[in-house]
Design an enzyme around this catalytic site. Structure first.
Site, mmCIF file in Angstrom:
data_model
loop_
_atom_site.group_PDB
_atom_site.id
_atom_site.type_symbol
_atom_site.label_atom_id
_atom_site.label_comp_id
_atom_site.label_asym_id
_atom_site.label_seq_id
_atom_site.Cartn_x
_atom_site.Cartn_y
_atom_site.Cartn_z
ATOM 1 N N ASP A 299 -7.078 -1.542 -4.219
ATOM 2 C CA ASP A 299 -8.104 -1.184 -3.233
ATOM 3 C C ASP A 299 -9.114 -0.205 -3.824
ATOM 4 O O ASP A 299 -10.319 -0.317 -3.579
ATOM 5 C CB ASP A 299 -7.467 -0.567 -1.985
ATOM 6 C CG ASP A 299 -6.539 -1.520 -1.261
ATOM 7 O OD1 ASP A 299 -6.721 -2.747 -1.363
ATOM 8 O OD2 ASP A 299 -5.611 -1.029 -0.585
ATOM 9 N N ASP B 81 0.851 -1.188 0.000
ATOM 10 C CA ASP B 81 0.000 0.000 0.000
ATOM 11 C C ASP B 81 0.885 1.235 0.000
ATOM 12 O O ASP B 81 1.949 1.237 0.625
ATOM 13 C CB ASP B 81 -0.902 0.008 1.239
ATOM 14 C CG ASP B 81 -1.962 -1.081 1.203
ATOM 15 O OD1 ASP B 81 -2.467 -1.385 0.108
ATOM 16 O OD2 ASP B 81 -2.301 -1.601 2.278
#
Length: 172
Positions: free
Chosen positions: A152, A134
């Site tokens: 995401d 991330d």
């Protein structure tokens, strides 16, 4: 009545009218997600840079998420990561079967393509680096959102599309 029975019997759980669109979207999602992650990790070298301020509300930072959303069900072991990969594969297969068994429509195909592509993109990370990579950190007025990635965003966009579709109903 026989015609209706023949239509049901001829349905495929692996390929339908909307499968090509969903497949194109999921492959594009995986490609963009993995290209972004490759660039951030292997070209830009975000790990060595730490937190990089882009705007007053957006930073780039590397976080390896060994769990699922919001770091739930953290799995530090390789076996735990494999279990999460297996879950993503099963969920993706279930969504693919749903798309192809239902009557579906364009929005459903795009939405499920985004969700499946995002799930597979994150599963690839688990196999490659032992967790999900991330990078995007949004924050404002002392509130920091969780750090996320392109996969995401695709998953959230797909869920929003499915929710919209569910509220539209059968009348369209």
């Amino acid at each position: 009545m026989a015609d209706s029975g023949q239509r049901i019997a001829s349905r495929s759980v692996v390929w339908s009218r909307w499968a090509p669109l969903a497949l194109a979207i999921l492959l594009a999602t995986i490609a963009v997600d993995q290209a972004h992650k490759f660039w951030m990790l292997d070209v830009y070298g975000i790990e060595a840079k730490g937190r990089v301020e882009v705007t007053p509300f957006l930073d780039l930072v590397f976080v390896k998420n060994i769990g699922v959303s919001y770091s739930l069900f953290n799995q530090e072991s390789a076996e735990g990561q494999y279990l999460l990969v297996a879950f993503a594969a099963l969920a993706s297969a279930g969504l693919w079967f749903w798309l192809n068994w239902s009557r579906g429509n364009r929005l459903m195909a795009v939405s499920l393509g985004l969700i499946i592509g995002g799930a597979i993109g994150n599963a690839i990370d688990r196999l490659r680096i032992g967790g999900v990579a991330d990078f995007i950190s949004l924050h404002a007025f002392g509130f920091h959102w969780y750090v996320f990635n392109v996969a995401d965003v695709a998953i959230v966009a797909g869920v929003i599309g499915l929710l919209y579709e569910s509220f539209r109903g059968e009348s369209h």
